[in-house]
Design a protein around this motif. Structure first.
Motif, PDB file in Angstrom:
ATOM      1  N   UNK A 755      10.171  16.744  51.488  1.00  0.00           N
ATOM      2  CA  UNK A 755      11.263  15.785  51.607  1.00  0.00           C
ATOM      3  C   UNK A 755      12.090  16.176  52.816  1.00  0.00           C
ATOM      4  N   UNK A 756      12.193  15.232  53.764  1.00  0.00           N
ATOM      5  CA  UNK A 756      12.910  15.476  55.023  1.00  0.00           C
ATOM      6  C   UNK A 756      12.342  16.675  55.779  1.00  0.00           C
ATOM      7  N   UNK A 757      11.010  16.817  55.698  1.00  0.00           N
ATOM      8  CA  UNK A 757      10.352  17.897  56.421  1.00  0.00           C
ATOM      9  C   UNK A 757      10.355  19.232  55.716  1.00  0.00           C
ATOM     10  N   UNK A 758      10.998  19.341  54.540  1.00  0.00           N
ATOM     11  CA  UNK A 758      11.062  20.601  53.809  1.00  0.00           C
ATOM     12  C   UNK A 758      10.175  20.509  52.573  1.00  0.00           C
ATOM     13  N   UNK A 759       9.311  21.508  52.328  1.00  0.00           N
ATOM     14  CA  UNK A 759       8.490  21.492  51.106  1.00  0.00           C
ATOM     15  C   UNK A 759       9.373  21.647  49.875  1.00  0.00           C
ATOM     16  N   UNK A 760       9.134  20.794  48.891  1.00  0.00           N
ATOM     17  CA  UNK A 760       9.997  20.769  47.711  1.00  0.00           C
ATOM     18  C   UNK A 760       9.263  21.120  46.429  1.00  0.00           C
ATOM     19  N   UNK A 761       8.071  20.558  46.213  1.00  0.00           N
ATOM     20  CA  UNK A 761       7.386  20.808  44.951  1.00  0.00           C
ATOM     21  C   UNK A 761       5.883  20.911  45.189  1.00  0.00           C
ATOM     22  N   UNK A 762       5.210  21.449  44.213  1.00  0.00           N
ATOM     23  CA  UNK A 762       3.764  21.669  44.276  1.00  0.00           C
ATOM     24  C   UNK A 762       3.132  20.939  43.102  1.00  0.00           C
ATOM     25  N   UNK A 763       2.063  20.176  43.432  1.00  0.00           N
ATOM     26  CA  UNK A 763       1.302  19.471  42.408  1.00  0.00           C
ATOM     27  C   UNK A 763      -0.170  19.821  42.552  1.00  0.00           C
ATOM     28  N   UNK A 764      -0.960  19.337  41.619  1.00  0.00           N
ATOM     29  CA  UNK A 764      -2.404  19.562  41.683  1.00  0.00           C
ATOM     30  C   UNK A 764      -2.994  18.841  42.887  1.00  0.00           C
ATOM     31  N   UNK A 765      -4.123  19.371  43.402  1.00  0.00           N
ATOM     32  CA  UNK A 765      -4.726  18.791  44.600  1.00  0.00           C
ATOM     33  C   UNK A 765      -5.097  17.341  44.435  1.00  0.00           C
ATOM     34  N   UNK A 766      -5.578  16.947  43.288  1.00  0.00           N
ATOM     35  CA  UNK A 766      -5.817  15.556  42.944  1.00  0.00           C
ATOM     36  C   UNK A 766      -5.615  15.390  41.451  1.00  0.00           C
ATOM     37  N   UNK A 767      -5.399  14.166  40.996  1.00  0.00           N
ATOM     38  CA  UNK A 767      -4.999  13.976  39.591  1.00  0.00           C
ATOM     39  C   UNK A 767      -5.941  14.588  38.577  1.00  0.00           C
ATOM     40  N   UNK A 768      -7.238  14.529  38.833  1.00  0.00           N
ATOM     41  CA  UNK A 768      -8.165  15.077  37.857  1.00  0.00           C
ATOM     42  C   UNK A 768      -8.044  16.589  37.758  1.00  0.00           C
ATOM     43  N   UNK A 769      -7.488  17.235  38.807  1.00  0.00           N
ATOM     44  CA  UNK A 769      -7.299  18.679  38.744  1.00  0.00           C
ATOM     45  C   UNK A 769      -6.273  19.065  37.686  1.00  0.00           C
ATOM     46  N   UNK A 770      -5.288  18.193  37.464  1.00  0.00           N
ATOM     47  CA  UNK A 770      -4.272  18.505  36.453  1.00  0.00           C
ATOM     48  C   UNK A 770      -4.910  18.637  35.079  1.00  0.00           C
ATOM     49  N   UNK A 771      -5.807  17.709  34.773  1.00  0.00           N
ATOM     50  CA  UNK A 771      -6.523  17.808  33.488  1.00  0.00           C
ATOM     51  C   UNK A 771      -7.442  19.018  33.474  1.00  0.00           C
ATOM     52  N   UNK A 772      -8.052  19.331  34.596  1.00  0.00           N
ATOM     53  CA  UNK A 772      -8.928  20.505  34.669  1.00  0.00           C
ATOM     54  C   UNK A 772      -8.112  21.792  34.514  1.00  0.00           C
ATOM     55  N   UNK A 773      -6.898  21.824  35.092  1.00  0.00           N
ATOM     56  CA  UNK A 773      -6.028  22.999  34.908  1.00  0.00           C
ATOM     57  C   UNK A 773      -5.701  23.212  33.438  1.00  0.00           C
ATOM     58  N   UNK A 774      -5.388  22.138  32.763  1.00  0.00           N
ATOM     59  CA  UNK A 774      -5.065  22.254  31.341  1.00  0.00           C
ATOM     60  C   UNK A 774      -6.263  22.725  30.530  1.00  0.00           C
ATOM     61  N   UNK A 775      -7.442  22.284  30.918  1.00  0.00           N
ATOM     62  CA  UNK A 775      -8.646  22.741  30.220  1.00  0.00           C
ATOM     63  C   UNK A 775      -8.879  24.235  30.452  1.00  0.00           C
ATOM     64  N   UNK A 776      -8.706  24.699  31.686  1.00  0.00           N
ATOM     65  CA  UNK A 776      -8.888  26.120  31.977  1.00  0.00           C
ATOM     66  C   UNK A 776      -7.830  26.969  31.292  1.00  0.00           C
TER      67      UNK A 776
END
Length: 858
Positions: A755-776
């Motif tokens: 946001x405004x050139x400053x890194x603010x938050x981190x998310x999964x690389x793609x949406x299916x990775x979020x479900x894969x993270x939860x499985x792992x």
């Protein structure tokens, strides 16, 4: 008539060559040609300017005559092997029909010129390697051999005879004054003659002739360029001198007529016999000697000449092939024949799979129409900056640009950086880059040879020849040639910054080249990239411009559902159309059976009519209507899968083969979790030491994102965590937490939102990775193993911190004895810190024991 037996053959042993010797009064002619010298005629004979300086010798010379220009001298090395004999030539001379290419015709014409010289030929001795022949003859008593030679020379001068193979030459004759050596050695004529002075008798010593005497003897045979006497201090015997003729033919005449000639030098008591032979003239080679002695000048000059030749010859060819590659000159799909054939067979050749994908992409492009219009509007403006389309891998960037934004443009150059960067070696990289732009011919192998030449030259002379070029210079050369061949195109650079850590120099040169194109108003340049740090290299190449950047995100759930449904509907429609075609063919077959069967019963006719009626009355299903349960189940599945285009295409293909949405999504998640486990958590490859992140850091992000209710974690909290801020793992190539997060983002495990050139938050690389993270994270075995690694590293960090405190306390021990008040506060702080660290270390050890117990029970 006086018959002169001028050549007598001595008996020899078998296999030994017989050497003909002349009698005291030889009558032989040596036939040759001259190159049209104008000889003045006076008092009935040819006079020459040099005859005034004749030698005053009291000895007699053996006489004879030789004729040349009967055979091509340039082919003497071939004709020397032809087995011609004097008997064969004499028979051909007697029966010669004056054939145009017959060499004996020239002899007959030279001897019997208008019948003015009353002589009779008795023998002809061919000299193929000398290009002439010896002619023995008889002549009347009232004439001498010299008169015969004089008359023949005069007649040949007034009536020149020109051979068919050399129309500018003429046949020339000379009286043989010595005793020729008729050898058949492979000694070809030269323009230099070596004259050796040998004794006429065995008991006498020969006299060395002066240059004046030699000139007076040999000048009559042709122009002499130089006479070189033997050095006085030379010990070589017999003494000799060199005579250099201007023409080889003159040297041939002199050698054959004067070999064995005996004379006495004025003032000398003994006679001298001349022994003549051809000598290879040693050239000075001044230029070559200068080249070889100045390698520091010559080698760079040769390299420059080779480079200039290459540019002059190959660059126009390469520019033509680049233009042909851009405008697709040689592609069969652009030919009129192909377009006509496609228009005639468009209904027959319908490819189901391609149409299915096109239908799905059309639905996606309809959703992104505003984005497409904005990019097209930017391309209509001036060519002064880059257009960057950024988005995660599989978001449809390439299809969006090529199939929608640039579909109306014919001149489009697509450069895919992925195969260029992944090519093996410099030669493979150059070859792939040349293929992407149509640059040919390309000699990628030549640089390896040039490197060996550079190494050899530098090791021998100490000078670097610079024949070889490094990878950067070759890339620049290809791009410059491509730029000179382009006018008003759109250049699309796909996979920009793909594996940028391996071959960053290629991306730097491509960015510089693209900047030069836009600054010169030559082309529009569109970058397609997955890397979020694309602005760094582009800003270096074009620092004074602002990029037009377009970001493609994941599809929203509603658009993702429409995309999957559009592909399923298109597939269902094709299946329905196929069933209808089969039904129509079956109906036509039934009608043919009705007309072709005359003996069928009435009952069978009634059955067939009933089937036709039922088929016509049967209601037709709408091919675009899908199962409502399938549509309801898609809502839940797409929410879990996300809106990444490639994942949606995989889901649609699984649904087409009959899988339920829930099962298809579950299998996609399981496969993705296995890939993450293999690539980020259990990777033990040889390249793992080059990774800029650790396994503990990757697991920290996976477990944190899996437990986050918002599917995101703050960027700064990750930087402050012990796993990132105090990582001491030896496998990390760089210790800064920002570098590790950037490497994980480039590997697409995570996505960093700014946001405004400053890194603010981190998310999964793609949406299916979020479900894969939860499985792992929900797998006890995986979680226990990864937690053990994290706890072990945290324990090492606390131990290291305690050791630092202990070292400082030991250092402060001496100050405590002298000035306790000044350091007491610092000592208390260190003790409290060591106490807290020990408490954390004990807790980590206890938790590690619990995790180990879970693994043992596992």
């Amino acid at each position: 008539m006086i018959s002169a037996n001028i050549l007598s053959r001595q008996a020899t042993r078998p296999g030994q060559h017989r050497v003909p010797r002349f009698t005291t009064r030889s009558t032989s002619l040596l036939l040759q040609y001259s190159l049209g010298r104008g000889l003045p005629v006076s008092h009935g004979r040819i006079t020459r300017a040099w005859e005034s300086t004749s030698t005053t010798s009291s000895s007699t010379a053996s006489t004879g005559s030789h004729k040349e220009n009967l055979f091509p001298l340039k082919l003497s090395s071939v004709l020397i092997w032809r087995p011609w004999t004097s008997e064969d030539l004499l028979q051909r001379f007697e029966g010669s029909s004056y054939s145009f290419i017959d060499p004996i015709r020239l002899v007959k014409r030279a001897i019997n010129t208008h019948g003015q010289v009353p002589i009779k030929v008795t023998e002809i001795i061919p000299r193929l390697k000398d290009g002439g022949a010896f002619v023995k003859f008889t002549y009347p008593e009232d004439m001498s051999a010299a008169e015969v030679e004089s008359k023949l020379s005069k007649l040949l001068h007034n009536n020149p005879i020109k051979p068919w193979f050399n129309p500018f030459g003429r046949v020339q004759t000379g009286l043989v004054e010595g005793v020729p050596w008729l050898e058949d050695l492979y000694r070809l004529p030269r323009s230099r003659i070596r004259v050796e002075f040998v004794p006429a008798k065995h008991d006498e010593s020969p006299a060395e002739l002066s240059q004046e005497t030699l000139y007076s003897i040999f000048r009559k045979y042709g122009k002499i360029s130089e006479i070189t006497s033997q050095p006085t201090d030379s010990k070589v015997l017999p003494r000799f001198a060199y005579i250099d003729f201007v023409l080889v033919r003159d040297a041939i005449m002199a050698r054959n007529c004067m070999h064995g000639f005996v004379l006495r030098e004025q003032g000398s008591k003994n006679a001298t016999r001349l022994r003549l032979s051809y000598e290879q003239r040693v050239k000075a080679h001044h230029i070559w000697a200068w080249f070889t002695s100045h390698p520091r000048i010559v080698i760079p000059l040769v390299a420059a000449l080779i480079a200039a030749f290459t540019v002059a010859v190959f660059d126009p060819i390469r520019e033509f092939f680049v233009k042909a590659h851009v405008q697709k000159y040689f592609e069969f799909t652009n030919s009129r024949l192909y377009k006509w054939f496609k228009s005639q067979t468009s209904d027959i050749l319908a490819f189901r799979r391609r149409n299915t994908e096109d239908a799905g992409l059309n639905a996606l492009f309809t959703h992104r129409k505003d984005l497409i219009d904005s990019i097209q509007t930017g391309l209509l403006e001036s060519v002064d900056t880059f257009t960057v389309v950024h988005g995660p891998r599989g978001s449809g960037k390439k299809e969006l640009i090529l199939d929608q934004v640039l579909k109306e443009r014919n001149d489009v150059l697509l450069i895919d950086c992925k195969p260029v960067v992944e090519a093996r070696g410099e030669a493979g990289t150059i070859r792939r880059l040349a293929f992407e732009v149509g640059y040919r011919p390309v000699f990628s192998w030549s640089n390896n040879i040039s490197s060996l030449v550079d190494l050899a030259v530098q090791s021998t002379t100490g000078v670097k020849a610079n024949f070889s070029e490094n990878l950067e210079s070759q890339v620049v050369k290809i791009l410059q040639t491509t730029a000179s061949a382009l006018k008003q195109v759109v250049i699309v650079i796909d996979h920009f910054l793909h594996k940028s850590e391996e071959k960053g120099v290629i991306y730097d040169r491509i960015a510089d080249w693209a900047a030069a194109l836009v600054q010169s108003n030559i082309a529009h340049v569109i970058f397609l990239t997955d890397d979020a740090s694309y602005s760094k290299p582009l800003q270096r190449s074009l620092p004074d411009r602002v990029f037009r950047s377009v970001t493609l995100g994941d599809l929203s759930p509603d658009v993702a559902k429409k995309f999957v449904i559009s592909q399923l509907q298109t597939d269902t429609k094709f299946a329905h159309d196929g069933q209808q075609q089969q039904q129509q063919q079956q109906d036509r077959q039934n009608e043919n059976d009705d007309h072709g069967t005359t003996s069928s019963s009435a009952k069978d006719d009634d059955n067939k009519k009933e089937k036709k009626k039922n088929s016509k009355d049967r209601p037709t299903a709408d091919p675009l209507q899908l199962d409502p349960r399938l549509l309801a189940e898609l809502d839940t599945c797409i929410t879990a899968l996300g809106g990444r285009l490639t994942d949606l295409q995989v889901l649609a293909r699984r649904l087409k083969i009959g899988q339920s949405p829930q099962k298809a999504v579950q299998e996609i998640i399981d496969s993705t979790a296995s890939d993450i486990l293999r690539m980020f958590l259990l990777s033990k490859s040889s390249s793992s030491t080059d990774k800029k992140y650790t396994t503990e850091q990757a697991w920290y992000l996976i477990s944190a994102l899996a437990s986050s209710p918002t599917s995101s974690i703050p960027y700064n909290s990750v930087l402050l965590s012990n796993t990132f801020a105090s990582s001491i793992s030896s496998s990390a190539a760089a210790g800064s937490p920002e570098t590790a997060l950037e490497a994980l983002a480039n590997a697409e495990l995570i996505t960093i939102k700014s946001a405004n050139g400053m890194p603010m938050e981190i998310k999964a690389g793609k949406p299916v990775y979020q479900a894969a993270f939860q499985k792992l994270a929900g797998d006890d075995k995986v979680k226990a193993r990864m937690d053990l690694l994290v706890l072990t590293e945290l324990a090492k960090i606390e131990t290291k911190n305690i050791e630092k405190v202990e070292q400082e306390l030991v250092m402060l021990q001496g100050l405590m004895a002298r000035r306790p008040g000044d350091v007491s506060e610092r000592v208390e702080y260190l003790l409290e810190k060591m106490k807290g660290g020990q408490k954390k270390l004990r807790a980590l050890e206890e938790e590690t024991g619990v995790v180990k117990g879970r693994l043992v029970k596992g």
